[in-house]
Design a protein around this motif. Structure first.
Motif, PDB file in Angstrom:
ATOM      1  N   ARG A  66       0.941  -1.573   0.071  1.00 26.06           N
ATOM      2  CA  ARG A  66      -0.440  -0.021   0.077  1.00 26.06           C
ATOM      3  C   ARG A  66       0.930   1.515  -0.045  1.00 26.06           C
ATOM      4  O   ARG A  66      -0.068   2.520  -0.646  1.00 26.06           O
ATOM      5  CB  ARG A  66      -0.985  -0.439   0.768  1.00 26.06           C
ATOM      6  CG  ARG A  66      -2.129   1.174   1.332  1.00 26.06           C
ATOM      7  CD  ARG A  66      -2.438   1.329   1.729  1.00 26.06           C
ATOM      8  NE  ARG A  66      -4.168   2.250   2.610  1.00 26.06           N
ATOM      9  CZ  ARG A  66      -5.152   2.205   2.915  1.00 26.06           C
ATOM     10  NH1 ARG A  66      -5.374   1.296   3.938  1.00 26.06           N
ATOM     11  NH2 ARG A  66      -6.087   2.433   2.875  1.00 26.06           N
ATOM     12  N   ASN A  67       2.185   0.951   0.231  1.00 23.27           N
ATOM     13  CA  ASN A  67       2.995   2.800   0.988  1.00 23.27           C
ATOM     14  C   ASN A  67       3.762   2.275   0.370  1.00 23.27           C
ATOM     15  O   ASN A  67       4.669   3.478  -0.663  1.00 23.27           O
ATOM     16  CB  ASN A  67       3.185   2.789   2.579  1.00 23.27           C
ATOM     17  CG  ASN A  67       4.803   1.777   2.523  1.00 23.27           C
ATOM     18  OD1 ASN A  67       5.156   1.181   1.851  1.00 23.27           O
ATOM     19  ND2 ASN A  67       4.505   1.676   4.360  1.00 23.27           N
ATOM     20  N   SER A  68       4.286   1.792  -1.282  1.00 23.19           N
ATOM     21  CA  SER A  68       5.032   1.375  -1.612  1.00 23.19           C
ATOM     22  C   SER A  68       5.593   2.188  -2.695  1.00 23.19           C
ATOM     23  O   SER A  68       6.755   2.341  -2.898  1.00 23.19           O
ATOM     24  CB  SER A  68       5.271  -0.092  -2.256  1.00 23.19           C
ATOM     25  OG  SER A  68       4.796  -0.523  -3.199  1.00 23.19           O
ATOM     26  N   THR A  69       4.280   2.857  -4.085  1.00 25.47           N
ATOM     27  CA  THR A  69       4.440   4.440  -4.324  1.00 25.47           C
ATOM     28  C   THR A  69       4.667   5.100  -4.198  1.00 25.47           C
ATOM     29  O   THR A  69       5.958   6.336  -4.259  1.00 25.47           O
ATOM     30  CB  THR A  69       3.331   3.954  -5.124  1.00 25.47           C
ATOM     31  OG1 THR A  69       1.930   4.274  -4.550  1.00 25.47           O
ATOM     32  CG2 THR A  69       3.241   2.667  -5.501  1.00 25.47           C
ATOM     33  N   GLN A  70       4.710   5.415  -2.775  1.00 20.69           N
ATOM     34  CA  GLN A  70       5.072   6.696  -1.862  1.00 20.69           C
ATOM     35  C   GLN A  70       5.998   6.682  -0.605  1.00 20.69           C
ATOM     36  O   GLN A  70       7.169   7.319  -0.211  1.00 20.69           O
ATOM     37  CB  GLN A  70       4.294   7.236  -1.128  1.00 20.69           C
ATOM     38  CG  GLN A  70       2.868   7.608  -1.510  1.00 20.69           C
ATOM     39  CD  GLN A  70       1.621   6.412  -2.052  1.00 20.69           C
ATOM     40  OE1 GLN A  70       1.575   5.375  -1.606  1.00 20.69           O
ATOM     41  NE2 GLN A  70       1.254   6.463  -3.050  1.00 20.69           N
ATOM     42  N   SER A  71       6.877   5.528  -1.395  1.00 23.02           N
ATOM     43  CA  SER A  71       7.697   5.260  -0.300  1.00 23.02           C
ATOM     44  C   SER A  71       8.973   6.383  -1.252  1.00 23.02           C
ATOM     45  O   SER A  71       9.496   5.985  -1.582  1.00 23.02           O
ATOM     46  CB  SER A  71       7.813   3.939  -0.324  1.00 23.02           C
ATOM     47  OG  SER A  71       9.711   3.538   0.260  1.00 23.02           O
ATOM     48  N   GLY A  72      10.272   6.481   0.538  1.00 18.50           N
ATOM     49  CA  GLY A  72      11.430   6.880  -0.071  1.00 18.50           C
ATOM     50  C   GLY A  72      12.707   6.164   0.355  1.00 18.50           C
ATOM     51  O   GLY A  72      13.488   6.619   0.559  1.00 18.50           O
ATOM     52  N   ILE A  73      12.578   5.208   0.848  1.00 22.36           N
ATOM     53  CA  ILE A  73      13.020   3.852   1.130  1.00 22.36           C
ATOM     54  C   ILE A  73      14.571   3.878  -0.091  1.00 22.36           C
ATOM     55  O   ILE A  73      15.203   4.006   0.591  1.00 22.36           O
ATOM     56  CB  ILE A  73      12.680   2.437   1.560  1.00 22.36           C
ATOM     57  CG1 ILE A  73      11.618   3.028   2.435  1.00 22.36           C
ATOM     58  CG2 ILE A  73      13.482   1.842   1.324  1.00 22.36           C
ATOM     59  CD1 ILE A  73      10.440   1.896   3.309  1.00 22.36           C
ATOM     60  N   GLY A  74      14.092   4.144  -0.850  1.00 20.18           N
ATOM     61  CA  GLY A  74      15.154   3.463  -2.083  1.00 20.18           C
ATOM     62  C   GLY A  74      15.451   2.237  -2.747  1.00 20.18           C
ATOM     63  O   GLY A  74      14.351   0.780  -1.665  1.00 20.18           O
ATOM     64  N   TYR A  75      15.587   1.504  -3.768  1.00 16.25           N
ATOM     65  CA  TYR A  75      16.667   0.622  -3.614  1.00 16.25           C
ATOM     66  C   TYR A  75      17.609  -0.067  -3.197  1.00 16.25           C
ATOM     67  O   TYR A  75      18.599   0.628  -2.850  1.00 16.25           O
ATOM     68  CB  TYR A  75      16.574   0.259  -5.060  1.00 16.25           C
ATOM     69  CG  TYR A  75      14.753   0.039  -5.359  1.00 16.25           C
ATOM     70  CD1 TYR A  75      13.907  -0.329  -5.757  1.00 16.25           C
ATOM     71  CD2 TYR A  75      14.900   1.849  -6.480  1.00 16.25           C
ATOM     72  CE1 TYR A  75      12.687   0.044  -6.117  1.00 16.25           C
ATOM     73  CE2 TYR A  75      13.540   1.907  -6.904  1.00 16.25           C
ATOM     74  CZ  TYR A  75      12.415   0.938  -6.912  1.00 16.25           C
ATOM     75  OH  TYR A  75      11.373   0.923  -7.706  1.00 16.25           O
ATOM     76  N   GLY A  76      17.857  -1.262  -3.132  1.00 15.42           N
ATOM     77  CA  GLY A  76      18.952  -1.367  -2.224  1.00 15.42           C
ATOM     78  C   GLY A  76      19.146  -1.487  -0.900  1.00 15.42           C
ATOM     79  O   GLY A  76      20.961  -2.154  -0.399  1.00 15.42           O
ATOM     80  N   HIS A  77      18.087  -1.561   0.052  1.00 12.04           N
ATOM     81  CA  HIS A  77      18.453  -2.050   1.149  1.00 12.04           C
ATOM     82  C   HIS A  77      18.085  -3.654   1.588  1.00 12.04           C
ATOM     83  O   HIS A  77      17.374  -4.371   0.337  1.00 12.04           O
ATOM     84  CB  HIS A  77      17.223  -1.477   1.627  1.00 12.04           C
ATOM     85  CG  HIS A  77      17.438  -0.270   1.702  1.00 12.04           C
ATOM     86  ND1 HIS A  77      18.291   0.508   3.068  1.00 12.04           N
ATOM     87  CD2 HIS A  77      16.850   1.251   1.653  1.00 12.04           C
ATOM     88  CE1 HIS A  77      18.178   1.675   2.839  1.00 12.04           C
ATOM     89  NE2 HIS A  77      17.561   2.299   1.450  1.00 12.04           N
ATOM     90  N   PRO A  78      18.517  -4.098   2.166  1.00 11.41           N
ATOM     91  CA  PRO A  78      18.329  -5.654   3.431  1.00 11.41           C
ATOM     92  C   PRO A  78      17.661  -5.343   2.851  1.00 11.41           C
ATOM     93  O   PRO A  78      16.100  -4.873   4.234  1.00 11.41           O
ATOM     94  CB  PRO A  78      19.467  -6.060   4.197  1.00 11.41           C
ATOM     95  CG  PRO A  78      20.679  -4.498   4.028  1.00 11.41           C
ATOM     96  CD  PRO A  78      19.769  -3.529   3.137  1.00 11.41           C
ATOM     97  N   ALA A  79      16.085  -6.621   3.532  1.00 12.25           N
ATOM     98  CA  ALA A  79      15.049  -7.125   4.115  1.00 12.25           C
ATOM     99  C   ALA A  79      14.717  -7.925   4.948  1.00 12.25           C
ATOM    100  O   ALA A  79      14.848  -9.775   3.870  1.00 12.25           O
ATOM    101  CB  ALA A  79      14.133  -6.108   2.836  1.00 12.25           C
ATOM    102  N   LEU A  80      13.888  -8.212   6.240  1.00 13.20           N
ATOM    103  CA  LEU A  80      13.245  -9.255   6.338  1.00 13.20           C
ATOM    104  C   LEU A  80      11.497  -9.185   6.169  1.00 13.20           C
ATOM    105  O   LEU A  80      10.809  -8.151   5.919  1.00 13.20           O
ATOM    106  CB  LEU A  80      13.248  -8.592   7.978  1.00 13.20           C
ATOM    107  CG  LEU A  80      13.011 -10.148   8.691  1.00 13.20           C
ATOM    108  CD1 LEU A  80      13.112  -9.947  10.373  1.00 13.20           C
ATOM    109  CD2 LEU A  80      11.422 -10.596   8.684  1.00 13.20           C
ATOM    110  N   VAL A  81      11.442 -10.066   5.271  1.00 12.29           N
ATOM    111  CA  VAL A  81      10.088 -10.245   5.135  1.00 12.29           C
ATOM    112  C   VAL A  81       9.080 -10.939   5.786  1.00 12.29           C
ATOM    113  O   VAL A  81       9.643 -11.812   6.071  1.00 12.29           O
ATOM    114  CB  VAL A  81      10.170 -10.428   3.028  1.00 12.29           C
ATOM    115  CG1 VAL A  81       8.936 -10.466   2.226  1.00 12.29           C
ATOM    116  CG2 VAL A  81      11.071  -9.846   2.473  1.00 12.29           C
ATOM    117  N   TYR A  82       7.939 -10.384   6.125  1.00  5.27           N
ATOM    118  CA  TYR A  82       7.410 -11.318   7.512  1.00  5.27           C
ATOM    119  C   TYR A  82       5.815 -11.688   5.967  1.00  5.27           C
ATOM    120  O   TYR A  82       5.167 -10.946   6.197  1.00  5.27           O
ATOM    121  CB  TYR A  82       7.235 -10.157   8.000  1.00  5.27           C
ATOM    122  CG  TYR A  82       6.577 -11.523   9.317  1.00  5.27           C
ATOM    123  CD1 TYR A  82       6.642 -11.891   9.873  1.00  5.27           C
ATOM    124  CD2 TYR A  82       4.808 -11.149   9.689  1.00  5.27           C
ATOM    125  CE1 TYR A  82       5.996 -12.971  10.926  1.00  5.27           C
ATOM    126  CE2 TYR A  82       3.931 -11.283  10.124  1.00  5.27           C
ATOM    127  CZ  TYR A  82       4.445 -12.515  10.760  1.00  5.27           C
ATOM    128  OH  TYR A  82       3.994 -12.990  12.206  1.00  5.27           O
TER     129      TYR A  82
END
Length: 208
Positions: A66-82
């Motif tokens: 839901r928030n991915s299109t507004q996210s300012g996180i950017g690409y290339g980050h490690p992630a924990l996917v739950y």
């Protein structure tokens, strides 16, 4: 010391539940020295159902469909996917790129084919996932990927997709979960809607 893969897969185990799985995912990310880790969940309210995840997410960026299109996180980050479904798994793989990723499997959606395709370490079974396919089979999957430059939404891409799926079917190689996992891991421009389109085309081919 043997170098760990950049991806970890924690299969769902009813006897241990999600809390232990999250702890194992965190341990993997710590072991590979993942920094700037984000948390990917189906929705933010999911965090409240798993105390270890909620604690880990504190002070970190949380990504949802839901928030991915507004996210300012950017690409290339490690992630924990739950507890991902197909949408969350595709989203996470897209954002992570080549950074470490740990997937805590949901009871209702298997991530094992994703683990095969990305070469993840199975933290529970202590083995490395991999695929075993012929060069011909691999080439057909690569051609499906190539045909999807526009999400298989144009006439030419859709024509090629249908033809290539038909070739897989003729060779008894058409596996919906495998094709979608391949596209999630190796796709360059595909979004969830495009994956749904491919899934529907596969259903039609297999039903014919």
């Amino acid at each position: 010391m043997t170098q760990l893969p950049r991806a970890a897969y924690i299969p769902f185990q009813p006897e241990h539940g999600y809390n232990r799985a999250v702890e194992l995912a965190i341990a993997f990310l710590d072991r590979v020295d993942a920094r700037g880790t984000i948390v990917v969940v189906p929705q933010k309210s999911t965090l409240t159902f798993c105390p270890p995840l909620n604690a880990y997410a504190t002070g970190r960026s949380v990504l949802t469909p839901r928030n991915s299109t507004q996210s300012g996180i950017g690409y290339g980050h490690p992630a924990l996917v739950y507890a991902p479904g197909q949408r969350e798994l595709a989203l996470a793989t897209k954002f992570v790129r080549n950074a470490p990723i740990a997937v805590v499997e949901d009871a209702g959606f298997s991530s094992s084919r994703w683990a095969d395709e990305i070469g993840a370490v199975n933290v529970i079974e202590q083995r490395i996932h991999a695929v075993d396919r012929s060069a011909e089979h691999q080439q057909l999957l690569e051609r499906i990927e190539f045909a999807g430059n526009n999400g298989w939404g144009d006439a030419y891409g859709l024509r090629d997709l249908r033809r290539l799926l038909g070739e897989l079917q003729e060779r008894s190689l058409l596996d919906k979960d495998e094709v979608l996992a391949y596209l999630i891991v190796h796709g360059k421009t595909h979004h969830y809607d495009a994956l749904v389109r491919v899934g529907k085309e596969i259903d039609q081919v297999q039903a014919s």
